[in-house]
Design an enzyme around this catalytic site. Sequence first.
Site, PDB file in Angstrom:
ATOM      1  N   TRP A 139       0.858  -1.185   0.000  1.00 34.93           N
ATOM      2  CA  TRP A 139       0.000   0.000   0.000  1.00 34.93           C
ATOM      3  C   TRP A 139       0.894   1.235   0.000  1.00 34.93           C
ATOM      4  O   TRP A 139       1.552   1.541   0.997  1.00 34.93           O
ATOM      5  CB  TRP A 139      -0.910  -0.015   1.221  1.00 34.93           C
ATOM      6  CG  TRP A 139      -1.825  -1.210   1.270  1.00 34.93           C
ATOM      7  CD1 TRP A 139      -2.346  -1.894   0.209  1.00 34.93           C
ATOM      8  CD2 TRP A 139      -2.313  -1.881   2.446  1.00 34.93           C
ATOM      9  NE1 TRP A 139      -3.133  -2.931   0.643  1.00 34.93           N
ATOM     10  CE2 TRP A 139      -3.131  -2.956   2.016  1.00 34.93           C
ATOM     11  CE3 TRP A 139      -2.143  -1.667   3.816  1.00 34.93           C
ATOM     12  CZ2 TRP A 139      -3.780  -3.806   2.905  1.00 34.93           C
ATOM     13  CZ3 TRP A 139      -2.784  -2.518   4.705  1.00 34.93           C
ATOM     14  CH2 TRP A 139      -3.598  -3.571   4.258  1.00 34.93           C
ATOM     15  N   GLU A 140       0.881   1.961  -1.100  1.00 32.55           N
ATOM     16  CA  GLU A 140       1.751   3.124  -1.234  1.00 32.55           C
ATOM     17  C   GLU A 140       0.963   4.352  -1.660  1.00 32.55           C
ATOM     18  O   GLU A 140      -0.234   4.284  -1.962  1.00 32.55           O
ATOM     19  CB  GLU A 140       2.848   2.839  -2.264  1.00 32.55           C
ATOM     20  CG  GLU A 140       3.794   1.719  -1.870  1.00 32.55           C
ATOM     21  CD  GLU A 140       4.954   1.634  -2.819  1.00 32.55           C
ATOM     22  OE1 GLU A 140       5.585   2.660  -3.091  1.00 32.55           O
ATOM     23  OE2 GLU A 140       5.225   0.519  -3.300  1.00 32.55           O
TER      24      GLU A 140
END
Length: 499
Positions: free
Chosen positions: A316-317
């Site tokens: 998750w970026e």
Amino acid sequence: MTLTGKRRRPAPLVAALAVTALAVGTLAATAGPTLAATGTHPADTTQLLGNASFESGLSGWNCAASDQAVTSPVADGSHALSGTPTASDTAQCAQTVSVRPNSSYTLTARVQGSYVYLGATGTGGTDPSTWTSSAGWTTLSTSFTTGASTTSVSVWVHGWYGEGTFGADDVALTGPAGAGGTPTGPTSPTGPTSPVTPADGGFTHPVYLMPLDNSPQSVSDIVSGSGEKQFLLSFVLDSGNCTPAWDGDSTQTVASDTTVLADIQAIRAAGGDAGVSFGGYNGTELGATCGSSAALAAAYQQVVTKYGLTHVDLDWEGDDLDANMALRWGAIKILEQDNPGLTVSLTIPMTTVGLPDTGKDEISQAIADGARIDVVNIMDFDFGLTSGTETAAAETVADDVNTQLQSLYGWDSATAWAHTSIQLMNGHTDQPSELFTQDTFNALLAYAQGKHAAALSYWDVNRDRACDPSVPHNWADGACSSVTQDPWDFTKIITQYNG
């Protein structure tokens, strides 16, 4: 991992503060070949463990100080093992036995309690383990095949940090007896300083591969050219309406895919395995659009089922960092409950001093929601090199994370390392100040080996080749390293890692 490669990176993150607690688990069972496959005959099969039902107390076992043989509850007979993990110890009980090389074995036990684990180490191949949570007595089972020079293995059962008392009974290792013929007895120390099994012990050097983007090499070429057989395939995103698709492309939905499925089948046929990474820096991650934990879990489950996965990576970026965490971890909790053999890694971008606040918040929410994180995968690059060497900077960041995990969870250093994966990037990274050469990779391989980290990985195989000088390339090109190299130089280094 690059912005041009549809993975990364924002500007270097600011320095981080204190970290919150982390819940971790261990690797799911890895089945070995059948007896017929190795030439081992049923007549050769026997129970190899001594005092397998703890009727003689803990005799023959190497156990933590909190372990004891009790008369209730028991699954069978008059005694069973009872262990009470602490914040820094899993209450492991282990026994070392003689085995035969190139032979198949099955390990079983009756267990009860929250997060009870069964496995073996020193098998000479992929060390198996499995786990369950059960209020009543249930059977755990896994199997393995010994290596060509393996003459003994250590089998173990344990609980999990702070998860309450567990029970074990009727532990059995069945297969051909080794040269010793009988159990060799305990050989390792007890208590919190006991050797720690890496959280993802059979997946120690998975390299990232974009199978449908950035001019991917064929799996057969990667395997034959580098020897690598462990992959994290990237990325599954949302193509709209909570629909999992490769690169978020509506023409490449997971439901209709045949290309990646063939790659995974080829990897497994070569004796390896593959996991899938959800997210990346670009595109729309499923957790941003699926409207509930149940819907997100169903989307993730579609991918797990399609490819028969035992490994998933949550990358998750960007806008997804520390966003919709209750929904996301609610989905992961459902996924773990429905797939008890699933290993989950959480990939987190790094700062110059380790974990960012967003990463700490993600871990904290996982704890609050009861979702298990098996491995924290630190992106040990793109934080920007301000002084010193790239090797020293990467080591400092990893050391900082280790110290943070120790202080927040009460672990010793070895336990924290056993749940940390170090991820590198070959050649030019997204930060012009950073450069990872083959020498850098070799130095960090030795560093990770000395720390016994859960895994050593890198972004990515698509870039493991020299750039064509006659064609313009981006600084951190998605399909080449931008440094002088032979094909597979970086993958060959990573593949040497064995924990």
